[in-house]
Design an enzyme around this catalytic site. Structure first.
Site, PDB file in Angstrom:
ATOM      1  N   TYR A  26      47.291  76.405 -44.999  1.00  0.00           N
ATOM      2  CA  TYR A  26      47.215  77.290 -46.165  1.00  0.00           C
ATOM      3  C   TYR A  26      48.239  78.425 -46.067  1.00  0.00           C
ATOM      4  O   TYR A  26      47.905  79.582 -46.326  1.00  0.00           O
ATOM      5  CB  TYR A  26      45.789  77.852 -46.321  1.00  0.00           C
ATOM      6  CG  TYR A  26      44.858  76.853 -46.978  1.00  0.00           C
ATOM      7  CD1 TYR A  26      44.809  76.752 -48.364  1.00  0.00           C
ATOM      8  CD2 TYR A  26      44.067  76.002 -46.226  1.00  0.00           C
ATOM      9  CE1 TYR A  26      43.991  75.824 -48.989  1.00  0.00           C
ATOM     10  CE2 TYR A  26      43.247  75.068 -46.831  1.00  0.00           C
ATOM     11  CZ  TYR A  26      43.207  74.983 -48.210  1.00  0.00           C
ATOM     12  OH  TYR A  26      42.393  74.072 -48.823  1.00  0.00           O
ATOM     13  N   TYR A 154      34.018  73.801 -53.563  1.00  0.00           N
ATOM     14  CA  TYR A 154      34.970  73.454 -52.505  1.00  0.00           C
ATOM     15  C   TYR A 154      34.202  72.716 -51.410  1.00  0.00           C
ATOM     16  O   TYR A 154      33.159  73.168 -50.958  1.00  0.00           O
ATOM     17  CB  TYR A 154      35.633  74.701 -51.910  1.00  0.00           C
ATOM     18  CG  TYR A 154      36.515  74.365 -50.724  1.00  0.00           C
ATOM     19  CD1 TYR A 154      37.806  73.865 -50.915  1.00  0.00           C
ATOM     20  CD2 TYR A 154      36.034  74.489 -49.420  1.00  0.00           C
ATOM     21  CE1 TYR A 154      38.603  73.518 -49.830  1.00  0.00           C
ATOM     22  CE2 TYR A 154      36.831  74.135 -48.328  1.00  0.00           C
ATOM     23  CZ  TYR A 154      38.111  73.647 -48.539  1.00  0.00           C
ATOM     24  OH  TYR A 154      38.891  73.301 -47.473  1.00  0.00           O
ATOM     25  N   ASP A 242      25.896  70.824 -49.573  1.00  0.00           N
ATOM     26  CA  ASP A 242      26.981  71.154 -48.644  1.00  0.00           C
ATOM     27  C   ASP A 242      26.734  72.573 -48.139  1.00  0.00           C
ATOM     28  O   ASP A 242      27.088  73.549 -48.799  1.00  0.00           O
ATOM     29  CB  ASP A 242      28.328  71.036 -49.362  1.00  0.00           C
ATOM     30  CG  ASP A 242      29.497  71.464 -48.475  1.00  0.00           C
ATOM     31  OD1 ASP A 242      29.248  71.912 -47.335  1.00  0.00           O
ATOM     32  OD2 ASP A 242      30.641  71.349 -48.926  1.00  0.00           O
ATOM     33  N   LYS A 271      30.896  74.430 -39.501  1.00  0.00           N
ATOM     34  CA  LYS A 271      31.220  75.836 -39.201  1.00  0.00           C
ATOM     35  C   LYS A 271      30.306  76.537 -38.185  1.00  0.00           C
ATOM     36  O   LYS A 271      30.625  76.613 -37.019  1.00  0.00           O
ATOM     37  CB  LYS A 271      31.309  76.625 -40.502  1.00  0.00           C
ATOM     38  CG  LYS A 271      32.513  76.189 -41.320  1.00  0.00           C
ATOM     39  CD  LYS A 271      32.827  77.100 -42.488  1.00  0.00           C
ATOM     40  CE  LYS A 271      34.151  76.709 -43.117  1.00  0.00           C
ATOM     41  NZ  LYS A 271      34.072  76.317 -44.510  1.00  0.00           N
TER      42      LYS A 271
HETATM   43  C1  LIG Z   1      34.832  75.169 -45.089  1.00  0.00           C
HETATM   44  C2  LIG Z   1      34.031  74.284 -45.952  1.00  0.00           C
HETATM   45  C3  LIG Z   1      34.179  72.895 -45.896  1.00  0.00           C
HETATM   46  C4  LIG Z   1      35.225  72.231 -45.047  1.00  0.00           C
HETATM   47  O1  LIG Z   1      35.000  72.456 -43.703  1.00  0.00           O
HETATM   48  P1  LIG Z   1      36.204  72.238 -42.649  1.00  0.00           P
HETATM   49  O2  LIG Z   1      35.542  72.446 -41.340  1.00  0.00           O
HETATM   50  O3  LIG Z   1      37.209  73.293 -42.977  1.00  0.00           O
HETATM   51  O4  LIG Z   1      36.717  70.870 -42.850  1.00  0.00           O
HETATM   52  C5  LIG Z   1      33.336  72.124 -46.656  1.00  0.00           C
HETATM   53  N1  LIG Z   1      32.410  72.678 -47.450  1.00  0.00           N
HETATM   54  C6  LIG Z   1      32.246  74.010 -47.532  1.00  0.00           C
HETATM   55  C7  LIG Z   1      31.176  74.561 -48.422  1.00  0.00           C
HETATM   56  C8  LIG Z   1      33.055  74.859 -46.800  1.00  0.00           C
HETATM   57  O5  LIG Z   1      32.905  76.180 -46.912  1.00  0.00           O
END
Ligand SMILES: *Cc1c(COP(=O)(O)O)cnc(C)c1O
Length: 429
Positions: A26, A154, A242, A271
């Site tokens: 990015y 996202y 997600d 994460k």
């Molecule tokens: C960061 C994020 C992702 C992608 O995760 P990466 O570890 O960067 O591949 C997917 N969904 C959400 C909601 C995110 O915040």
């Protein structure tokens, strides 16, 4: 030898070497300032190679949960690395992976009983989408191939995750290569209409529950999430939550779904899963989905796996992170930090708080800069980042959206640094 950590010349040299051979994510390398050379990190503080210190107000892309270098996680990493570093996960298993699956199932929203491991948020989402799609195929409903996703969503940067994410502004170039997705505004009626319109072509619904992160820390109500659950129930569709960002306490509860009283069919985690120390992801699903893959025909298996699936070191660190979350009631701590930060901001913004749409969900606090071009590609972004660094905080506004999501160990004085930096950005907006 000189102390490299306090040596601006050595820091500059590192940055120069970086510029010759590294390509950053990015990053528009033509325009952006040199990267910050980070020497070390402890708690909420990043120590730069030139000796400066910055408060990590955004938990290093929303990963760092307890704080950097948390000794309990470091020790878990060390111990597991010495015992079993890595082993393939097809036809083999190990205690850290099994125990982590047990612990995740125990804490997850009711009904999620199976854990599929991968490496990061994007792959957790890929796995969810692929599981759902293959299930439809195996149930003879091949037409079900269109996922419904939300505007401003996202879900990561791999192809499937890009397809369900809002294409603006990141994914334009790849759009012709992405599979068909029906995108709807965050509105229960729009969702109902879209699902009805797709009929037997609808594969499922994917949402970031309560907070859409990269889309600009957009927050929606518990009621919306419950409406989505109800619609999925009515139409027999899987709801994919997600929680790559919202998971592990960011919303003030362990999971956003729990906070909203919603039980998803699939849950994507990454994460904060390891407390932010190592890459690891998990996709949780219900037992009937798992059972629909059981077959005497081997081709009905789920043919998906990564080299580092269920890496034992990452699993061990994740287990220790879960123990810390329990012991310290991390979700409550994060919500408390969020409350204090929001309090400081609203006190200083006074009448402007509503103009700037100051908002909070648990430990996530955000506001909009009305005079900044709202897109992520806003030319002001670089300047905003630089000004925050001058104030001692690492902030990374999403276009016009200034936000903070600090780790749980952040002290009151560090929180003040974050508030002051955010207010400085608001001051001339
Ligand atoms: C960061 C994020 C992702 C992608 O995760 P990466 O570890 O960067 O591949 C997917 N969904 C959400 C909601 C995110 O915040």
């Amino acid at each position: 030898m000189t102390d490299r950590r306090l040596d601006p010349a050595a820091a500059a040299e590192l940055v120069a070497r970086d510029a010759r051979c590294v390509w950053h994510p990015y990053t528009q390398h033509r325009l952006e300032h040199a990267p910050l050379a980070i020497d070390s990190a402890r708690g909420a503080l990043l120590r730069l190679a030139d000796g400066r210190e910055l408060v990590d107000a955004i938990s290093s892309w929303w990963t760092c949960l307890h704080g950097h270098g948390e000794p309990r996680l470091v020790e878990a990493l060390r111990a597991q690395a010495a015992r079993l570093d890595h082993v393939l996960f097809a036809g083999a298993t190990h205690e850290p992976a099994v125990r982590l699956a047990e612990e995740l199932v125990r804490r997850a929203p009711h009904g999620l009983t199976r854990v599929f491991y991968s490496d990061d948020g994007s792959t957790a989402v890929e796995v969810a989408l692929k599981l759902v799609r293959q299930q439809w195929v195996q149930r003879g409903e091949d037409a079900r191939r269109v996922f419904v996703a939300l505007e401003g969503g996202y879900h990561g940067d791999t192809f499937g995750a890009m397809a369900v994410g809002d294409p603006d502004p990141f994914f334009r170039a790849w759009q012709p290569l992405l599979f068909e997705v029906a995108r709807v505004p965050v509105d229960a009626t729009a969702l109902a209409d879209q699902i009805a319109r797709l009929g037997a072509r609808c594969a499922g619904v994917i949402v970031e529950p309560l907070v859409q992160g990269a889309g600009g820390m957009r927050m929606h109500s518990n009621a919306y999430l419950r409406a989505a659950r109800k619609l999925c129930d009515e139409y027999g569709l899987p709801l994919i939550a997600d929680e790559v960002m919202t998971g592990f306490g960011r919303t003030g509860e362990l999971f956003a779904c729990t906070k909203a009283g919603v039980e998803p069919d699939l849950l994507c985690l990454a994460k904060g899963l390891t407390g932010g120390m190592l890459p690891l992801a998990a996709t949780l699903c219900r037992e009937p989905l798992f059972e629909s893959f059981l077959h005497t025909d081997r081709s009905k298996a789920f043919f998906h796996g990564h080299s580092f699936t269920a890496n034992p070191i990452a699993c061990a660190v994740a287990l220790e992170s879960l123990a810390l979350i329990d012991e310290r009631d991390t979700p409550r701590r994060l919500a408390l930090l969020g409350e204090r930060l929001e309090g400081r901001l609203s006190q200083h913004l006074a009448g402007r708080a509503s103009e700037l749409a100051l908002r909070r969900c648990g430990g996530i606090v955000a506001f909009d800069l009305p005079t900044v071009d709202p897109g992520y590609l806003s030319a002001r972004a670089l300047e905003l980042r630089r000004r925050a660094v001058e104030r001692g905080a690492l902030l990374r506004p999403l276009g016009s959206v200034v936000y903070a999501m600090p780790p749980a160990c952040t002290s009151d004085s560090e929180l003040d640094v974050i508030a002051d930096a955010m207010l400085a950005l608001a001051a001339d907006a």
